[in-house]
Design a protein around this motif. Structure first.
Motif, PDB file in Angstrom:
ATOM      1  N   ARG A  30      54.983   6.226 -47.343  1.00  0.00           N
ATOM      2  CA  ARG A  30      55.406   7.437 -48.053  1.00  0.00           C
ATOM      3  C   ARG A  30      54.391   8.566 -47.849  1.00  0.00           C
ATOM      4  O   ARG A  30      54.764   9.722 -47.634  1.00  0.00           O
ATOM      5  N   HIS A  31      53.102   8.207 -47.901  1.00  0.00           N
ATOM      6  CA  HIS A  31      52.075   9.226 -47.670  1.00  0.00           C
ATOM      7  C   HIS A  31      52.171   9.779 -46.258  1.00  0.00           C
ATOM      8  O   HIS A  31      52.065  10.990 -46.037  1.00  0.00           O
ATOM      9  N   ALA A  34      54.996  12.145 -46.042  1.00  0.00           N
ATOM     10  CA  ALA A  34      54.683  13.431 -46.675  1.00  0.00           C
ATOM     11  C   ALA A  34      53.841  14.281 -45.725  1.00  0.00           C
ATOM     12  O   ALA A  34      54.046  15.493 -45.588  1.00  0.00           O
ATOM     13  N   LEU A  35      52.897  13.622 -45.041  1.00  0.00           N
ATOM     14  CA  LEU A  35      52.039  14.360 -44.106  1.00  0.00           C
ATOM     15  C   LEU A  35      52.791  14.740 -42.838  1.00  0.00           C
ATOM     16  O   LEU A  35      52.523  15.785 -42.235  1.00  0.00           O
ATOM     17  N   ARG A  38      54.480  17.858 -43.578  1.00  0.00           N
ATOM     18  CA  ARG A  38      53.561  18.997 -43.432  1.00  0.00           C
ATOM     19  C   ARG A  38      53.523  19.466 -41.978  1.00  0.00           C
ATOM     20  O   ARG A  38      53.630  20.661 -41.712  1.00  0.00           O
ATOM     21  N   LEU A  41      56.691  21.322 -41.112  1.00  0.00           N
ATOM     22  CA  LEU A  41      56.704  22.680 -41.670  1.00  0.00           C
ATOM     23  C   LEU A  41      55.887  23.619 -40.792  1.00  0.00           C
ATOM     24  O   LEU A  41      56.273  24.764 -40.548  1.00  0.00           O
ATOM     25  N   LYS A  42      54.743  23.108 -40.336  1.00  0.00           N
ATOM     26  CA  LYS A  42      53.884  23.942 -39.483  1.00  0.00           C
ATOM     27  C   LYS A  42      54.580  24.261 -38.166  1.00  0.00           C
ATOM     28  O   LYS A  42      54.499  25.377 -37.677  1.00  0.00           O
ATOM     29  N   ARG A  45      57.158  26.868 -38.549  1.00  0.00           N
ATOM     30  CA  ARG A  45      56.592  28.195 -38.733  1.00  0.00           C
ATOM     31  C   ARG A  45      56.070  28.793 -37.435  1.00  0.00           C
ATOM     32  O   ARG A  45      55.916  29.999 -37.312  1.00  0.00           O
ATOM     33  N   VAL A 112      40.652  20.894 -43.449  1.00  0.00           N
ATOM     34  CA  VAL A 112      41.837  20.431 -44.180  1.00  0.00           C
ATOM     35  C   VAL A 112      41.769  18.916 -44.395  1.00  0.00           C
ATOM     36  O   VAL A 112      42.176  18.400 -45.438  1.00  0.00           O
TER      37      VAL A 112
ATOM     38  N   SER B  87      39.589  24.663 -48.073  1.00  0.00           N
ATOM     39  CA  SER B  87      40.309  23.798 -47.146  1.00  0.00           C
ATOM     40  C   SER B  87      41.789  23.756 -47.505  1.00  0.00           C
ATOM     41  O   SER B  87      42.336  22.722 -47.811  1.00  0.00           O
ATOM     42  N   LEU B 104      50.956  13.210 -52.231  1.00  0.00           N
ATOM     43  CA  LEU B 104      49.959  12.240 -51.766  1.00  0.00           C
ATOM     44  C   LEU B 104      49.294  11.531 -52.944  1.00  0.00           C
ATOM     45  O   LEU B 104      48.717  10.469 -52.790  1.00  0.00           O
TER      46      LEU B 104
END
Lengths: 277, 315
Positions: A30-31, A34-35, A38, A41-42, A45, A112, B87, B104
């Protein structure tokens, strides 16, 4: 900023931190998803990040077909196009992995990943997430290349099932091969260096194969390299599936290479990531 | 007594540089520790070890009783980290940044969005919530970064130079945030180069230089410990100035510095000088318009503490 009285809803340190709903691999997945979201999405964009899986292979296809096609296939450009498309898919997959390492290196440089590392998630989650997001890029690559090639006159000689199988093998290969890029992304200092190292690796692999020409015309020492080259075998599988012909031998080689990439480069990449402070 | 943060003898070397050379820190729950030091003193290295991002070469550190190396995963459930360089993900919007962190931390999608909304409102970023963080000003980015570190309601918050590069108004707004965190019971470790910031926020201050702790005390204690106080007396009638100067010289044993208004200042080392000065003024019948004892500013303390070690370093 508003007054401190606005805070109570915001922080209550004694409240338990977010409880783990499920433990183990499912939570890690799941993590990672989620990443991966991300990363997608990038990508959404910055559509220019898709150039290497769309316009670039299209340009290669046009260039190679019209520059070399006449000379290589005794004037029969159509025949060369049939030969070239699966090969170019192999080369594009290898090239498309480069940006993964570049992006990850960039993330680390910008701090990040410090945030992710300070969270209670599996250490591997940011890397696995980035790799999973790349599935979308490989899907775009496959569909775009097939669509563009068919406009140029390329025809699948088999059926939709074989086309799907070619897609599956290509994506599976891509997802294992790209861990090399992840490792390089973790190991070198700058995004530019990632690109440099990866091109050094990808160019001999993609040209030292039968992507562009029949290896029978090459000297023996180069043929020996071509014969073990993972790109050669991936392209062999895709050619067999799309144009008809035997695939078993190349498929076994490709399966072996996929396993090799995963077994060797996933642990190395994770180790390099953990070491990188 | 249990400490929210308890570090003992931390050492860390990067190649030739001994970044930390035996640093020990303790922060009781619900308190603010200011870690003060010049650039390169080792502040950030210490924070990164405490936040599980780096392993120490030697020494131990516990957060809420959990070892940062052996129990790193559990420590990460209780901490929030705001780094020196914000960050945040510049390609994501403010709300996307916070929702990702929430996901997360195993919040459901709905809870993650609600938490993101709360924090954006608190940090006055609601209007910019749907804008890419890359378009944010420096101050907004810092706020988003801090908000991201608070998504999980951490009991221990690390703020690594949270106001470096912010203008004074934004700095004070950030201070308010820290104060409200503490009001809610969080323990805060704050590194800073600004003495005023440590003075404003910290219950206790640890001064680090060259990877070592060179002083630890309350702000007031630190000022008392490291600098001499200054006694200033201004008489109502300027004609009494010589008498005042003479008295100050007698009680302190130091040469008084005359002031423009007719008074004088003198450094004093012990409290007894105060009483002697009061008695002397009463006996002489001198009326005073100002009688004050000043602690040195933290800047003076800091200079006094770090100067000797600075001089060892070739420029």
């Amino acid at each position: 900023m508003s007054t401190p009285t606005a805070l109570p809803a915001a922080t209550a340190p004694t409240a338990p931190t977010a409880p783990a709903r499920t433990g183990g691999p499912l939570r890690a997945l799941r993590h990672a998803l989620a990443l991966a979201g991300r990363s997608l999405l990038k990508t959404a964009r910055t559509p220019e990040a898709l150039i290497d899986v769309t316009i670039q292979p299209a340009i290669f296809l046009v260039l190679f077909t019209y520059i070399f096609g006449g000379a290589l296939a005794a004037g029969d450009r159509g025949a060369y196009l049939q030969f070239l498309v699966p090969g170019l898919l192999g080369q594009s997959i290898a090239l498309a992995g480069v940006s993964l390492g570049t992006n990850l290196n960039n993330d680390i440089t910008k701090g990040v990943f410090d945030r992710f590392r300070s969270l209670p998630i599996a250490r591997s989650a940011p890397l696995v997430g980035a790799v999973l997001a790349d599935v979308a890029r490989y899907l775009v690559l496959f569909c775009f290349l097939m669509g563009f090639a068919s406009l140029m006159g390329f025809r699948v000689q088999t059926g939709p099932l074989e086309l799907l199988a070619a897609l599956g093998v290509s994506v599976a290969f891509a997802l294992s091969f790209c861990w090399i890029s992840v490792l390089v992304g973790m190991a070198v200092r700058t995004p530019g260096a990632v690109q440099g190292v990866m091109f050094l690796l990808v160019l001999p692999l993609s040209f030292g194969s039968d992507v562009f020409v029949d290896a029978a015309t090459m000297p023996g020492w180069l043929r020996a390299f071509v014969d073990v080259n993972p790109i050669t075998h991936l392209v062999g599988v895709v050619r067999g599936l799309l144009l008809g012909g035997p695939v078993a031998g190349d498929l076994a080689w490709t399966g072996g290479w996929i396993a090799f990439f995963l077994v060797v480069f996933v642990p190395l990449a994770l180790r390099a990531y953990n070491r990188r402070a | 007594m249990t400490y929210a943060i308890d570090a003992d003898g931390l050492r860390k070397r990067f190649g030739e540089t001994q970044a930390l050379d035996g640093v020990s820190l303790r922060v009781p729950q619900g308190r603010v520790l200011g870690v003060l030091g010049p650039n390169g003193a080792g502040k950030t290295t210490a924070v990164r070890i405490l936040a599980t991002l780096l392993r120490p070469d030697a020494g131990t550190a516990r957060i809420g009783g959990l070892d940062v190396v052996r129990d790193a995963a559990r420590v990460r459930r209780t901490i929030g980290l705001t780094g020196q360089y914000a960050s945040v993900d510049e390609d994501l919007t403010g709300v996307q940044n916070l929702v990702l962190i929430g996901r997360l931390l195993d919040l459901s999608g709905r809870d993650a969005r609600r938490r993101a909304g709360e924090l954006l409102e608190w940090f006055e970023l609601t209007a910019a919530a749907s804008r890419r963080a890359g378009t944010y000003s420096g101050g907004m980015r810092r706020r988003l970064d801090l908000a991201a570190s608070l998504v999980g309601r951490p009991a221990v918050v690390f703020l690594d130079e949270p106001t470096t590069g912010l203008d004074p108004a934004k700095r004070e707004a950030m201070w308010d945030v820290v104060r409200s965190l503490v009001a809610d019971g969080s323990t805060v470790l704050l590194t800073t180069q600004y003495l005023e910031e440590a003075d404003q926020l910290a219950d206790e201050i640890t001064v680090i230089d060259h990877g070592r702790v060179i002083a630890h005390d309350t702000p007031v204690g630190l000022k008392r410990q490291a600098g001499r106080r200054t006694l200033t007396v201004v008489p109502v009638d300027a004609a009494d100035a010589p008498a005042v100067a003479g008295l100050l010289a007698r009680v302190s044993g130091e040469e008084p510095v005359p002031l423009a208004g007719g008074g004088a200042s003198v450094p004093v080392l012990d409290e007894a000088a105060m009483g002697a000065a009061v008695d002397g003024l009463a006996a002489a019948g001198v009326a005073v318009s100002e009688f004050s004892l000043h602690l040195p500013t933290l800047d003076e303390v800091f200079a006094a503490l770090t100067q000797p070690s600075r001089e060892e370093v070739p420029a």
